[in-house]
Design an enzyme around this catalytic site. Structure first.
Site, short mmCIF file in Angstrom:
data_model
loop_
_atom_site.label_atom_id
_atom_site.label_comp_id
_atom_site.label_asym_id
_atom_site.label_seq_id
_atom_site.Cartn_x
_atom_site.Cartn_y
_atom_site.Cartn_z
N ASP A 74 41.87 31.73 78.21
CA ASP A 74 42.31 31.64 76.93
C ASP A 74 43.37 30.96 76.42
OD1 ASP A 74 42.93 31.98 74.37
OD2 ASP A 74 42.29 34.09 74.14
N PHE A 133 45.55 39.67 73.99
CA PHE A 133 45.06 39.37 72.64
C PHE A 133 44.28 38.33 72.56
CE2 PHE A 133 45.41 37.46 68.65
CZ PHE A 133 45.26 38.46 67.52
N LYS A 165 43.87 26.92 67.65
CA LYS A 165 44.88 26.81 66.71
C LYS A 165 45.35 25.52 66.96
CE LYS A 165 46.76 31.59 67.69
NZ LYS A 165 46.71 32.00 66.21
#
Length: 404
Positions: A229, A144, A258
């Site tokens: 990531d 994801f 984030k």
């Protein structure tokens, strides 16, 4: 109108006027502080999701709020048409935190992944010498990395891909954790291997021990960029600044987001070497809001907080507590698997006790907010500032809904 009708009215209005691209739990949050949120009915909920790691430092963290307020009184946006006085500090401090040299700031995680893809391709053509239009990037199944058209082109999730084609070419998908398949997929035209050190959306999947170091060795041998990531796994979540550190690995490129914005503003970045990020020239890539003064001010405070090591230590210590308690649920048969590191866990619920969604809804009724994924899994990722007693109470509610 009573409180319950207020909740229903908010949800009905949202359903009527917003696209149905999410399936949120039926709670309407009005205020939040630390690890706790309060809804429009005045009910308090323990947040054990933390905005998928965007709220690592809790709701309304005073250091971050004060940094934002101070900057808002000065200047919030200049665009990249001009310099501003927080930009250089942000780039220098983030590069130092990562042990890298250069930073390319964006806003959202998906933008940062897109930036990493473009960077790897341009590096491949300008530095490695890959023939034009032939660059390949190897990724892992069940990944994801966002929901843009390019990113879903290498997703294996049918919900993310269906009806959004045609898809962007140039990607090779191999099973996560399978070094043999990865080695076979790397060719002379491969410019990067893009991986999550821990796969979050897939259910907090931790790769086999030794996998990340082997990937690092392979990519170095084959002159391929290793892109990590760390949007969900990084910035303290696993008990280290970066999840890669658990295996002693330093990638060629970090993709961050984030928690970098402290739960206040969206901030993301690609961080790498001068050789890699130095391939860009003016006009080739950018963002009006990327690296804006407000974002830099908040992110600088995040970086300063991480430099103390306090949050990493707390995630490691409380993470041991979390996984010990979840391990007992596995031993009792109430859950079939527990995965994760630090204050991050994917918990597979035994089918006899309900689906992940049903368990999430039952926990909500008891004042705990988590989120399900892929049917049977519940993800647990509280803010790193959660108190020990609050963590214990939240886990007690999980035991209660499972009848343990």
């Amino acid at each position: 109108m009573d409180a319950r009708e207020t909740t229903e009215a908010f949800i009905a209005s949202a359903e009527a006027h917003s696209a149905h691209n999410y399936h949120p739990l039926p709670v309407v949050v009005a205020t939040a502080d630390g690890a706790w949120m309060t809804d429009v009915e005045g009910r308090r909920f323990l947040d054990m999701l933390a905005g998928y790691s965007a709220l690592n430092f809790g709701h309304g963290n005073r250091r971050l709020i004060e940094a934002a307020k101070a900057q808002m009184d000065r200047v919030t946006l200049t665009s990249r048409a001009f310099h501003h006085d927080r930009f250089a500090d942000f780039c220098r401090e983030l590069a130092a935190l990562c042990g890298m040299e250069m930073v390319l700031p964006m806003n959202t995680g998906a933008e940062a992944v897109e930036t990493a893809v473009k960077t790897a391709r341009k590096w491949g053509y300008r530095v490695k010498g890959v023939p034009a239009e032939m660059a390949k990037i190897v990724v892992a199944g069940n990944n994801f990395h966002g929901r843009t058209t390019t990113v879903i082109s290498f997703s294996t999730d049918p919900e993310a891909r269906a009806d959004f084609g045609p898809y962007t070419p140039g990607f090779e998908i191999v099973p996560y954790g399978d070094l043999t398949a990865l080695r076979a997929a790397v060719t002379e035209n491969t410019v990067a291997v893009l991986l999550e050190p821990i796969q979050g959306e897939a259910g907090v999947l931790v790769p086999p021990a030794g996998y990340l170091p082997a990937v690092r060795e392979l990519t170095r041998e084959r002159n391929v960029l290793f892109v990590a990531d760390e949007i969900q796994s990084g910035l303290g979540r696993t008990g280290r600044t970066f999840a890669c550190e658990h295996e002693g690995v330093v990638p060629d490129m970090y993709v961050l987001g984030k928690a970098l914005g402290g739960g206040v503003v969206p901030v993301s970045a690609v961080v790498s070497s001068t050789e890699v990020l130095g391939v860009f020239r003016p006009g080739e890539h950018g963002s009006t809001f990327g690296g804006n003064p407000l974002a830099c001010a908040v992110a600088l405070e995040v970086i300063a907080m991480l430099r103390s090591g306090e949050y990493q230590e707390r995630a490691a210590r409380l993470g041991e507590r979390l996984h010990r308690e979840l391990g007992l649920l596995k031993e009792s048969g109430h859950v079939t698997a527990v995965r994760g590191r630090g204050l991050w866990a994917g918990v597979d619920i035994a089918p006899a006790y309900g689906t992940g969604r049903e368990i999430s809804e039952r926990l909500m009724e008891r004042g705990v907010l988590v989120k399900d994924t892929h049917g049977v899994t519940v993800r647990i990722a509280p803010p790193l500032v959660i108190g020990e007693e609050d963590l214990d109470w939240g886990l007690a509610q999980l035991r209660a809904v499972l009848g343990a």
